[in-house]
Scaffold this motif. Structure first.
Motif, PDB file in Angstrom:
ATOM      1  N   SER A 173       3.866  10.162   0.817  1.00 29.86           N
ATOM      2  CA  SER A 173       4.104   9.388   2.136  1.00 29.86           C
ATOM      3  C   SER A 173       3.010   9.639   3.250  1.00 29.86           C
ATOM      4  O   SER A 173       2.594   8.303   3.679  1.00 29.86           O
ATOM      5  N   GLU A 174       2.649  10.671   3.292  1.00 26.58           N
ATOM      6  CA  GLU A 174       1.802  10.843   4.414  1.00 26.58           C
ATOM      7  C   GLU A 174       0.332  10.829   3.808  1.00 26.58           C
ATOM      8  O   GLU A 174      -0.050  11.594   2.985  1.00 26.58           O
ATOM      9  N   VAL A 175      -0.665  10.001   4.574  1.00 29.19           N
ATOM     10  CA  VAL A 175      -2.050   9.825   3.951  1.00 29.19           C
ATOM     11  C   VAL A 175      -2.950  10.309   5.361  1.00 29.19           C
ATOM     12  O   VAL A 175      -2.593  10.050   6.279  1.00 29.19           O
ATOM     13  N   VAL A 176      -4.232  10.445   4.656  1.00 30.91           N
ATOM     14  CA  VAL A 176      -5.328  10.511   5.865  1.00 30.91           C
ATOM     15  C   VAL A 176      -6.250   9.614   5.283  1.00 30.91           C
ATOM     16  O   VAL A 176      -6.730   9.649   4.098  1.00 30.91           O
ATOM     17  N   SER A 222       2.107  -8.438   8.376  1.00 27.49           N
ATOM     18  CA  SER A 222       2.260  -7.382   9.233  1.00 27.49           C
ATOM     19  C   SER A 222       1.259  -6.322   9.210  1.00 27.49           C
ATOM     20  O   SER A 222       1.134  -5.269   9.853  1.00 27.49           O
ATOM     21  N   GLY A 223       0.045  -6.585   8.671  1.00 32.81           N
ATOM     22  CA  GLY A 223      -1.227  -5.758   8.545  1.00 32.81           C
ATOM     23  C   GLY A 223      -1.187  -4.784   7.673  1.00 32.81           C
ATOM     24  O   GLY A 223      -1.633  -3.551   7.738  1.00 32.81           O
ATOM     25  N   ARG A 224      -0.188  -4.779   6.525  1.00 32.89           N
ATOM     26  CA  ARG A 224      -0.060  -3.596   5.760  1.00 32.89           C
ATOM     27  C   ARG A 224      -0.577  -3.997   4.287  1.00 32.89           C
ATOM     28  O   ARG A 224      -0.774  -5.250   3.907  1.00 32.89           O
ATOM     29  N   VAL A 225      -0.965  -3.067   3.721  1.00 36.06           N
ATOM     30  CA  VAL A 225      -1.605  -3.070   2.292  1.00 36.06           C
ATOM     31  C   VAL A 225      -0.756  -2.325   1.419  1.00 36.06           C
ATOM     32  O   VAL A 225      -0.191  -1.349   1.801  1.00 36.06           O
ATOM     33  N   LEU A 226      -0.651  -2.735   0.080  1.00 35.24           N
ATOM     34  CA  LEU A 226       0.173  -2.238  -0.917  1.00 35.24           C
ATOM     35  C   LEU A 226      -0.569  -1.134  -1.727  1.00 35.24           C
ATOM     36  O   LEU A 226      -1.576  -1.677  -2.467  1.00 35.24           O
ATOM     37  N   ILE A 227      -0.384   0.067  -1.693  1.00 34.97           N
ATOM     38  CA  ILE A 227      -1.086   1.048  -2.771  1.00 34.97           C
ATOM     39  C   ILE A 227      -0.730   1.027  -4.191  1.00 34.97           C
ATOM     40  O   ILE A 227       0.839   1.373  -3.894  1.00 34.97           O
ATOM     41  N   LYS A 266       1.185   6.570   7.017  1.00 34.22           N
ATOM     42  CA  LYS A 266       2.590   6.892   6.487  1.00 34.22           C
ATOM     43  C   LYS A 266       2.544   5.770   5.412  1.00 34.22           C
ATOM     44  O   LYS A 266       2.545   4.467   5.788  1.00 34.22           O
ATOM     45  N   LEU A 267       3.065   5.993   4.259  1.00 36.44           N
ATOM     46  CA  LEU A 267       3.464   4.794   3.211  1.00 36.44           C
ATOM     47  C   LEU A 267       4.992   4.773   3.554  1.00 36.44           C
ATOM     48  O   LEU A 267       5.628   5.678   3.488  1.00 36.44           O
TER      49      LEU A 267
END
Length: 155
Positions: free
Chosen positions: A107-110, A90-95, A11-12
């Motif tokens: 919001s939801e991705v695969v 926090s181990g996040r990447v910004l798309i 989830k984004l």
């Protein structure tokens, strides 16, 4: 060459950040040091590459004759939107927003592993691909893999 394995639902958050799944992160031991590159895919999705794989693609593109219109056009279209991804604390990447819009991601991705890259799909679009699969996969497998076997056998 790196070969990734797995399919992950993510989830984004409201800012467009996504936590890179731990199982996928383990397959990229140098990701925090080297970073990632995200780019447009060919079918309304996004593609994530390790920096090492991206550099290989850049080497290939640099060998194209830039005096040829089709080469220039391809390079421009391929490079459009390419962005570096770095993991935050926090181990996040910004798309990037422009890439989210291109792939219709809200919001939801695969995240779908594809050998040396990771495809990023809107969950709705990804699921849509499989809804009416039926016998299509068997036919496709025969056409693609059957032809591969024939070519290897010299037919």
């Amino acid at each position: 060459m790196e070969h990734f394995l797995g399919e992950y639902e993510c989830k984004l958050d409201a800012k467009g950040r996504m936590v890179l799944p731990a199982a996928l992160k383990r397959q990229m031991p140098d990701v925090e040091r080297e970073g990632l590159v995200i780019n447009r895919g060919l079918e309304s999705h996004l593609v994530i590459y390790t920096r090492r794989e991206w550099n290989k693609i850049m080497d290939e593109l640099s060998r194209l004759n830039q005096f040829e219109r089709k080469s220039r056009e391809f390079i421009r279209k391929f490079m459009r939107g390419a962005s570096e991804l770095t993991l935050d604390a926090s181990g996040r990447v910004l798309i990037p927003k422009s890439l989210q819009a291109y792939a219709d991601i809200s919001s939801e991705v695969v995240l779908a592993s594809q050998f040396n890259k990771i495809e990023v799909w809107s969950k709705a679009k990804y699921d849509e691909q499989w809804e009416n699969e039926g016998d299509d996969f068997a036919i496709l497998a025969e056409e693609v893999m059957g032809n591969l076997r024939r070519r290897e056998d010299g037919e």
